[in-house]
Design a protein around this motif. Structure first.
Motif, PDB file in Angstrom:
ATOM      1  N   THR A 163       5.880  27.794  24.943  1.00 23.56           N
ATOM      2  CA  THR A 163       5.620  28.333  26.272  1.00 23.56           C
ATOM      3  C   THR A 163       6.795  28.026  27.190  1.00 23.56           C
ATOM      4  OG1 THR A 163       4.454  26.310  26.896  1.00 23.56           O
ATOM      5  CG2 THR A 163       3.116  28.134  26.075  1.00 23.56           C
ATOM      6  N   TYR A 164       6.934  28.863  28.212  1.00 23.14           N
ATOM      7  CA  TYR A 164       8.070  28.777  29.119  1.00 23.14           C
ATOM      8  C   TYR A 164       7.556  29.013  30.535  1.00 23.14           C
ATOM      9  CZ  TYR A 164      10.006  29.860  24.550  1.00 23.14           C
ATOM     10  OH  TYR A 164      10.278  29.861  23.216  1.00 23.14           O
ATOM     11  N   TYR A 165       8.078  28.236  31.490  1.00 23.12           N
ATOM     12  CA  TYR A 165       7.598  28.324  32.863  1.00 23.12           C
ATOM     13  C   TYR A 165       8.736  28.341  33.849  1.00 23.12           C
ATOM     14  CZ  TYR A 165       3.101  26.967  30.861  1.00 23.12           C
ATOM     15  OH  TYR A 165       1.943  26.921  30.123  1.00 23.12           O
ATOM     16  N   ARG A 191       1.325  23.078  37.050  1.00 26.13           N
ATOM     17  CA  ARG A 191       0.193  23.666  37.773  1.00 26.13           C
ATOM     18  C   ARG A 191      -0.394  24.862  37.017  1.00 26.13           C
ATOM     19  NH1 ARG A 191       0.613  26.009  42.641  1.00 26.13           N
ATOM     20  NH2 ARG A 191       2.758  26.737  42.306  1.00 26.13           N
ATOM     21  N   PHE A 192       0.476  25.633  36.377  1.00 23.64           N
ATOM     22  CA  PHE A 192       0.047  26.836  35.664  1.00 23.64           C
ATOM     23  C   PHE A 192       0.141  26.602  34.160  1.00 23.64           C
ATOM     24  CE2 PHE A 192       1.232  30.207  39.105  1.00 23.64           C
ATOM     25  CZ  PHE A 192       0.497  29.493  40.035  1.00 23.64           C
ATOM     26  N   THR A 193      -0.784  27.212  33.425  1.00 23.08           N
ATOM     27  CA  THR A 193      -0.769  27.133  31.970  1.00 23.08           C
ATOM     28  C   THR A 193      -0.978  28.518  31.383  1.00 23.08           C
ATOM     29  OG1 THR A 193      -1.694  24.888  32.009  1.00 23.08           O
ATOM     30  CG2 THR A 193      -1.789  26.090  29.930  1.00 23.08           C
ATOM     31  N   ILE A 194      -0.052  28.927  30.555  1.00 25.48           N
ATOM     32  CA  ILE A 194      -0.183  30.204  29.849  1.00 25.48           C
ATOM     33  C   ILE A 194      -0.695  29.921  28.448  1.00 25.48           C
ATOM     34  CG2 ILE A 194       2.227  30.210  29.057  1.00 25.48           C
ATOM     35  CD1 ILE A 194       2.189  33.268  29.396  1.00 25.48           C
ATOM     36  N   SER A 195      -1.579  30.779  27.981  1.00 19.01           N
ATOM     37  CA  SER A 195      -2.103  30.647  26.623  1.00 19.01           C
ATOM     38  C   SER A 195      -2.436  32.039  26.099  1.00 19.01           C
ATOM     39  CB  SER A 195      -3.347  29.748  26.603  1.00 19.01           C
ATOM     40  OG  SER A 195      -4.382  30.293  27.402  1.00 19.01           O
ATOM     41  N   ARG A 196      -2.695  32.116  24.817  1.00 17.45           N
ATOM     42  CA  ARG A 196      -3.049  33.407  24.237  1.00 17.45           C
ATOM     43  C   ARG A 196      -4.023  33.205  23.093  1.00 17.45           C
ATOM     44  NH1 ARG A 196       2.305  36.131  22.536  1.00 17.45           N
ATOM     45  NH2 ARG A 196       0.939  37.708  21.599  1.00 17.45           N
ATOM     46  N   ASP A 197      -4.779  34.252  22.854  1.00 14.98           N
ATOM     47  CA  ASP A 197      -5.712  34.288  21.726  1.00 14.98           C
ATOM     48  C   ASP A 197      -5.395  35.572  20.966  1.00 14.98           C
ATOM     49  OD1 ASP A 197      -7.821  34.546  19.956  1.00 14.98           O
ATOM     50  OD2 ASP A 197      -9.313  33.823  21.360  1.00 14.98           O
ATOM     51  N   THR A 247      -5.463  38.803  23.750  1.00  7.75           N
ATOM     52  CA  THR A 247      -5.548  38.457  25.168  1.00  7.75           C
ATOM     53  C   THR A 247      -4.635  37.293  25.496  1.00  7.75           C
ATOM     54  OG1 THR A 247      -7.829  39.256  25.275  1.00  7.75           O
ATOM     55  CG2 THR A 247      -7.110  37.801  27.037  1.00  7.75           C
ATOM     56  N   VAL A 248      -3.999  37.402  26.641  1.00  9.49           N
ATOM     57  CA  VAL A 248      -3.195  36.310  27.181  1.00  9.49           C
ATOM     58  C   VAL A 248      -3.824  35.872  28.500  1.00  9.49           C
ATOM     59  CG1 VAL A 248      -1.578  37.874  28.357  1.00  9.49           C
ATOM     60  CG2 VAL A 248      -0.855  35.555  27.772  1.00  9.49           C
ATOM     61  N   TYR A 249      -3.708  34.585  28.785  1.00 14.89           N
ATOM     62  CA  TYR A 249      -4.341  33.999  29.963  1.00 14.89           C
ATOM     63  C   TYR A 249      -3.303  33.272  30.807  1.00 14.89           C
ATOM     64  CZ  TYR A 249      -8.364  34.575  26.853  1.00 14.89           C
ATOM     65  OH  TYR A 249      -9.298  35.086  26.002  1.00 14.89           O
ATOM     66  N   LEU A 250      -3.618  33.163  32.087  1.00 11.12           N
ATOM     67  CA  LEU A 250      -2.836  32.321  32.979  1.00 11.12           C
ATOM     68  C   LEU A 250      -3.825  31.496  33.795  1.00 11.12           C
ATOM     69  CD1 LEU A 250       0.040  31.607  33.955  1.00 11.12           C
ATOM     70  CD2 LEU A 250      -0.356  33.194  35.866  1.00 11.12           C
ATOM     71  N   GLN A 251      -3.874  30.219  33.489  1.00 13.48           N
ATOM     72  CA  GLN A 251      -4.714  29.285  34.247  1.00 13.48           C
ATOM     73  C   GLN A 251      -3.862  28.723  35.381  1.00 13.48           C
ATOM     74  OE1 GLN A 251      -8.040  28.366  33.866  1.00 13.48           O
ATOM     75  NE2 GLN A 251      -7.723  27.247  35.782  1.00 13.48           N
ATOM     76  N   MET A 252      -4.339  28.895  36.594  1.00 12.48           N
ATOM     77  CA  MET A 252      -3.595  28.460  37.762  1.00 12.48           C
ATOM     78  C   MET A 252      -4.395  27.403  38.501  1.00 12.48           C
ATOM     79  SD  MET A 252      -2.190  32.149  39.095  1.00 12.48           S
ATOM     80  CE  MET A 252      -3.829  32.788  39.439  1.00 12.48           C
ATOM     81  N   ASN A 253      -3.834  26.204  38.611  1.00 19.95           N
ATOM     82  CA  ASN A 253      -4.482  25.090  39.293  1.00 19.95           C
ATOM     83  C   ASN A 253      -3.660  24.657  40.498  1.00 19.95           C
ATOM     84  OD1 ASN A 253      -6.440  25.044  37.222  1.00 19.95           O
ATOM     85  ND2 ASN A 253      -5.206  23.623  35.999  1.00 19.95           N
TER      86      ASN A 253
END
Length: 124
Positions: free
Chosen positions: A58-60, A67-73, A78-84
């Motif tokens: 992963t790259y940010y 703060r942000f986490t990218i993941s995929r399934d 599907t790709v996700y972006l979790q933003m905290n």
């Protein structure tokens, strides 16, 4: 026909969290690097994060690290972006995108396909 359909987003208070999703169809999802970009009014489209086709790297952008986490399934395409810990300056339209390879991840011109965009508004 390739489609990237985004969901999630909305209005959240500063310090809150949101998760964006991007469901892909019409392409071999597991062969593409997936990225997230954002664009605030009057500004350029900025790189947020990217994830290798395998999900192993992963790259940010510096301002999102931690703060942000990218993941995929890949089973769900599907790709996700979790933003905290969201801040008012995170307010923007967020876009997912797909590209082959890992060259120039931060360059939107190198991405072949784009989602429709979703608004994220963080109130202070």
């Amino acid at each position: 026909q390739v489609q990237l359909v985004q969901s999630g987003g909305g209005l959240v208070q500063a310090g809150g969290s949101l998760r964006l999703s991007c469901a892909a169809s019409g392409l071999t999802f597991s062969a593409y690097t997936m990225g997230w970009f954002r664009q605030a009014p009057g500004k350029e489209r900025d790189f947020v994060a990217a994830i290798k086709w395998s999900g192993t790297s992963t790259y940010y952008a510096d301002t999102m690290k931690g703060r942000f986490t990218i993941s995929r399934d890949n089973a769900k395409n599907t790709v996700y972006l979790q933003m905290n810990s969201l801040k008012a300056e995170d307010t923007a339209v967020y876009y997912c995108a797909a590209k082959p390879g890992l060259v120039r991840l931060g360059d939107p011109e190198k991405y072949d396909y784009w989602g429709q965009g979703t608004q994220v508004t963080v109130s202070s």
